[in-house]
Design a protein around this motif. Sequence first.
Motif, PDB file in Angstrom:
ATOM      1  N   THR A  92      27.572  25.032  49.876  1.00  0.00           N
ATOM      2  CA  THR A  92      28.025  24.101  50.910  1.00  0.00           C
ATOM      3  C   THR A  92      29.544  24.040  50.959  1.00  0.00           C
ATOM      4  O   THR A  92      30.148  24.019  52.038  1.00  0.00           O
ATOM      5  N   ILE A  93      30.183  24.015  49.789  1.00  0.00           N
ATOM      6  CA  ILE A  93      31.648  23.979  49.736  1.00  0.00           C
ATOM      7  C   ILE A  93      32.235  25.239  50.366  1.00  0.00           C
ATOM      8  O   ILE A  93      33.203  25.174  51.124  1.00  0.00           O
ATOM      9  N   ALA A  94      31.667  26.393  50.042  1.00  0.00           N
ATOM     10  CA  ALA A  94      32.174  27.653  50.579  1.00  0.00           C
ATOM     11  C   ALA A  94      32.101  27.676  52.105  1.00  0.00           C
ATOM     12  O   ALA A  94      33.048  28.103  52.782  1.00  0.00           O
ATOM     13  N   ARG A  95      31.017  27.194  52.658  1.00  0.00           N
ATOM     14  CA  ARG A  95      30.858  27.163  54.116  1.00  0.00           C
ATOM     15  C   ARG A  95      31.813  26.144  54.758  1.00  0.00           C
ATOM     16  O   ARG A  95      32.403  26.414  55.804  1.00  0.00           O
ATOM     17  N   LEU A  96      31.978  24.989  54.115  1.00  0.00           N
ATOM     18  CA  LEU A  96      32.917  23.980  54.579  1.00  0.00           C
ATOM     19  C   LEU A  96      34.334  24.547  54.581  1.00  0.00           C
ATOM     20  O   LEU A  96      35.076  24.396  55.546  1.00  0.00           O
ATOM     21  N   GLY A 100      33.237  32.498  44.286  1.00  0.00           N
ATOM     22  CA  GLY A 100      34.509  31.922  43.852  1.00  0.00           C
ATOM     23  C   GLY A 100      34.378  30.452  43.501  1.00  0.00           C
ATOM     24  O   GLY A 100      34.914  29.993  42.482  1.00  0.00           O
ATOM     25  N   TRP A 101      33.659  29.700  44.328  1.00  0.00           N
ATOM     26  CA  TRP A 101      33.468  28.282  44.033  1.00  0.00           C
ATOM     27  C   TRP A 101      32.565  28.083  42.826  1.00  0.00           C
ATOM     28  O   TRP A 101      32.787  27.170  42.014  1.00  0.00           O
ATOM     29  N   GLY A 128      34.270  16.971  52.632  1.00  0.00           N
ATOM     30  CA  GLY A 128      35.529  17.504  52.133  1.00  0.00           C
ATOM     31  C   GLY A 128      35.414  17.855  50.663  1.00  0.00           C
ATOM     32  O   GLY A 128      34.484  17.428  49.975  1.00  0.00           O
ATOM     33  N   VAL A 129      36.388  18.626  50.204  1.00  0.00           N
ATOM     34  CA  VAL A 129      36.436  19.046  48.808  1.00  0.00           C
ATOM     35  C   VAL A 129      37.890  19.170  48.376  1.00  0.00           C
ATOM     36  O   VAL A 129      38.754  19.538  49.176  1.00  0.00           O
ATOM     37  N   VAL A 130      38.155  18.848  47.128  1.00  0.00           N
ATOM     38  CA  VAL A 130      39.462  19.059  46.526  1.00  0.00           C
ATOM     39  C   VAL A 130      39.234  19.666  45.143  1.00  0.00           C
ATOM     40  O   VAL A 130      38.330  19.257  44.416  1.00  0.00           O
ATOM     41  N   ALA A 131      40.025  20.678  44.824  1.00  0.00           N
ATOM     42  CA  ALA A 131      39.983  21.303  43.504  1.00  0.00           C
ATOM     43  C   ALA A 131      41.322  21.067  42.833  1.00  0.00           C
ATOM     44  O   ALA A 131      42.366  21.134  43.481  1.00  0.00           O
ATOM     45  N   PHE A 132      41.287  20.793  41.537  1.00  0.00           N
ATOM     46  CA  PHE A 132      42.529  20.514  40.828  1.00  0.00           C
ATOM     47  C   PHE A 132      42.415  20.936  39.374  1.00  0.00           C
ATOM     48  O   PHE A 132      41.332  21.183  38.858  1.00  0.00           O
ATOM     49  N   ALA A 133      43.579  21.046  38.740  1.00  0.00           N
ATOM     50  CA  ALA A 133      43.642  21.460  37.341  1.00  0.00           C
ATOM     51  C   ALA A 133      44.909  20.904  36.722  1.00  0.00           C
ATOM     52  O   ALA A 133      45.813  20.456  37.399  1.00  0.00           O
ATOM     53  N   GLY A 134      44.966  20.996  35.450  1.00  0.00           N
ATOM     54  CA  GLY A 134      46.177  20.640  34.741  1.00  0.00           C
ATOM     55  C   GLY A 134      46.078  21.231  33.346  1.00  0.00           C
ATOM     56  O   GLY A 134      44.999  21.355  32.796  1.00  0.00           O
ATOM     57  N   PRO A 135      47.130  21.667  32.788  1.00  0.00           N
ATOM     58  CA  PRO A 135      48.442  21.761  33.414  1.00  0.00           C
ATOM     59  C   PRO A 135      48.593  23.035  34.238  1.00  0.00           C
ATOM     60  O   PRO A 135      47.900  24.008  34.001  1.00  0.00           O
ATOM     61  N   ALA A 136      49.508  22.993  35.197  1.00  0.00           N
ATOM     62  CA  ALA A 136      49.844  24.190  35.970  1.00  0.00           C
ATOM     63  C   ALA A 136      50.464  25.207  35.020  1.00  0.00           C
ATOM     64  O   ALA A 136      51.011  24.846  33.981  1.00  0.00           O
ATOM     65  N   ALA A 137      50.411  26.448  35.377  1.00  0.00           N
ATOM     66  CA  ALA A 137      50.856  27.550  34.520  1.00  0.00           C
ATOM     67  C   ALA A 137      52.180  27.258  33.820  1.00  0.00           C
ATOM     68  O   ALA A 137      53.206  27.123  34.464  1.00  0.00           O
ATOM     69  N   GLY A 138      52.113  27.128  32.498  1.00  0.00           N
ATOM     70  CA  GLY A 138      53.317  26.987  31.687  1.00  0.00           C
ATOM     71  C   GLY A 138      54.050  25.661  31.838  1.00  0.00           C
ATOM     72  O   GLY A 138      55.197  25.548  31.444  1.00  0.00           O
ATOM     73  N   THR A 139      53.405  24.633  32.403  1.00  0.00           N
ATOM     74  CA  THR A 139      54.066  23.352  32.619  1.00  0.00           C
ATOM     75  C   THR A 139      53.177  22.222  32.120  1.00  0.00           C
ATOM     76  O   THR A 139      52.042  22.433  31.703  1.00  0.00           O
ATOM     77  N   ALA A 140      53.684  21.024  32.194  1.00  0.00           N
ATOM     78  CA  ALA A 140      52.892  19.829  31.898  1.00  0.00           C
ATOM     79  C   ALA A 140      52.559  19.103  33.199  1.00  0.00           C
ATOM     80  O   ALA A 140      52.424  17.894  33.234  1.00  0.00           O
ATOM     81  N   THR A 141      52.448  19.853  34.263  1.00  0.00           N
ATOM     82  CA  THR A 141      52.231  19.311  35.598  1.00  0.00           C
ATOM     83  C   THR A 141      50.807  19.598  36.060  1.00  0.00           C
ATOM     84  O   THR A 141      50.304  20.706  35.888  1.00  0.00           O
ATOM     85  N   GLN A 194      39.624  39.136  57.402  1.00  0.00           N
ATOM     86  CA  GLN A 194      40.492  38.905  56.242  1.00  0.00           C
ATOM     87  C   GLN A 194      40.036  37.708  55.417  1.00  0.00           C
ATOM     88  O   GLN A 194      40.539  37.502  54.317  1.00  0.00           O
ATOM     89  N   LEU A 195      39.113  36.938  55.941  1.00  0.00           N
ATOM     90  CA  LEU A 195      38.689  35.722  55.257  1.00  0.00           C
ATOM     91  C   LEU A 195      37.634  35.961  54.184  1.00  0.00           C
ATOM     92  O   LEU A 195      37.325  35.064  53.418  1.00  0.00           O
ATOM     93  N   GLY A 196      37.093  37.148  54.111  1.00  0.00           N
ATOM     94  CA  GLY A 196      36.053  37.433  53.130  1.00  0.00           C
ATOM     95  C   GLY A 196      34.712  36.902  53.605  1.00  0.00           C
ATOM     96  O   GLY A 196      34.609  36.210  54.616  1.00  0.00           O
ATOM     97  N   THR A 197      33.697  37.186  52.837  1.00  0.00           N
ATOM     98  CA  THR A 197      32.347  36.784  53.194  1.00  0.00           C
ATOM     99  C   THR A 197      32.016  35.418  52.598  1.00  0.00           C
ATOM    100  O   THR A 197      32.658  34.961  51.652  1.00  0.00           O
ATOM    101  N   VAL A 198      31.006  34.808  53.149  1.00  0.00           N
ATOM    102  CA  VAL A 198      30.530  33.542  52.588  1.00  0.00           C
ATOM    103  C   VAL A 198      30.092  33.765  51.146  1.00  0.00           C
ATOM    104  O   VAL A 198      30.380  32.947  50.265  1.00  0.00           O
ATOM    105  N   GLU A 199      29.427  34.887  50.887  1.00  0.00           N
ATOM    106  CA  GLU A 199      28.954  35.182  49.538  1.00  0.00           C
ATOM    107  C   GLU A 199      30.119  35.262  48.543  1.00  0.00           C
ATOM    108  O   GLU A 199      30.011  34.780  47.416  1.00  0.00           O
ATOM    109  N   GLU A 200      31.233  35.865  48.952  1.00  0.00           N
ATOM    110  CA  GLU A 200      32.410  35.935  48.079  1.00  0.00           C
ATOM    111  C   GLU A 200      32.963  34.536  47.809  1.00  0.00           C
ATOM    112  O   GLU A 200      33.366  34.215  46.697  1.00  0.00           O
ATOM    113  N   ARG A 201      32.976  33.711  48.831  1.00  0.00           N
ATOM    114  CA  ARG A 201      33.472  32.340  48.661  1.00  0.00           C
ATOM    115  C   ARG A 201      32.533  31.523  47.772  1.00  0.00           C
ATOM    116  O   ARG A 201      32.984  30.731  46.961  1.00  0.00           O
ATOM    117  N   VAL A 202      31.228  31.707  47.940  1.00  0.00           N
ATOM    118  CA  VAL A 202      30.274  31.004  47.084  1.00  0.00           C
ATOM    119  C   VAL A 202      30.502  31.400  45.628  1.00  0.00           C
ATOM    120  O   VAL A 202      30.550  30.543  44.740  1.00  0.00           O
TER     121      VAL A 202
END
Length: 122
Positions: free
Chosen positions: A12-16, A43-44, A66-79, A33-41
């Motif tokens: 569902t996220i990939a299609r959204l 990836g998610w 809606g969807v939001v993806a997040f992580a921490g820390p960003a590469a090599g930071t404390a952000t 250029q957007l890739g296939t739904v299967e590739e997005r599925v």
Amino acid sequence: MIRAAAQGDADTIARLQLRAVVRAAGEAVDPEQLGTVEERVAGWAQQLADPARSALVFDLDGLLAGVVAFAGPAAGTATGELLALYVDPPAQGAGVGGALHDATLDRLRAAGFGTAWLWVFA
């Protein structure tokens, strides 16, 4: 309701995401250029299985708006980092993106992050 994304949400996220990108990019992006739904599925599914990353969805009685993806820390930071934020076109303008953004910042703050990065397209 905002909740943690589950592995079962990947399709569902990939299609959204694809609908949101097509709406935002319009004719500026070749659909091939957007890739296939299967590739997005895939990836998610990988994103949702990664313990270093998190995702939230805005769930309207079983329909994801809606969807939001997040992580921490960003590469090599404390952000922290907001990796992706997509709102389904029919829900755009209803506060879904703002609610997901704010919920993400709340979670990053609770995890000890004082700053976060968000990359956007102009």
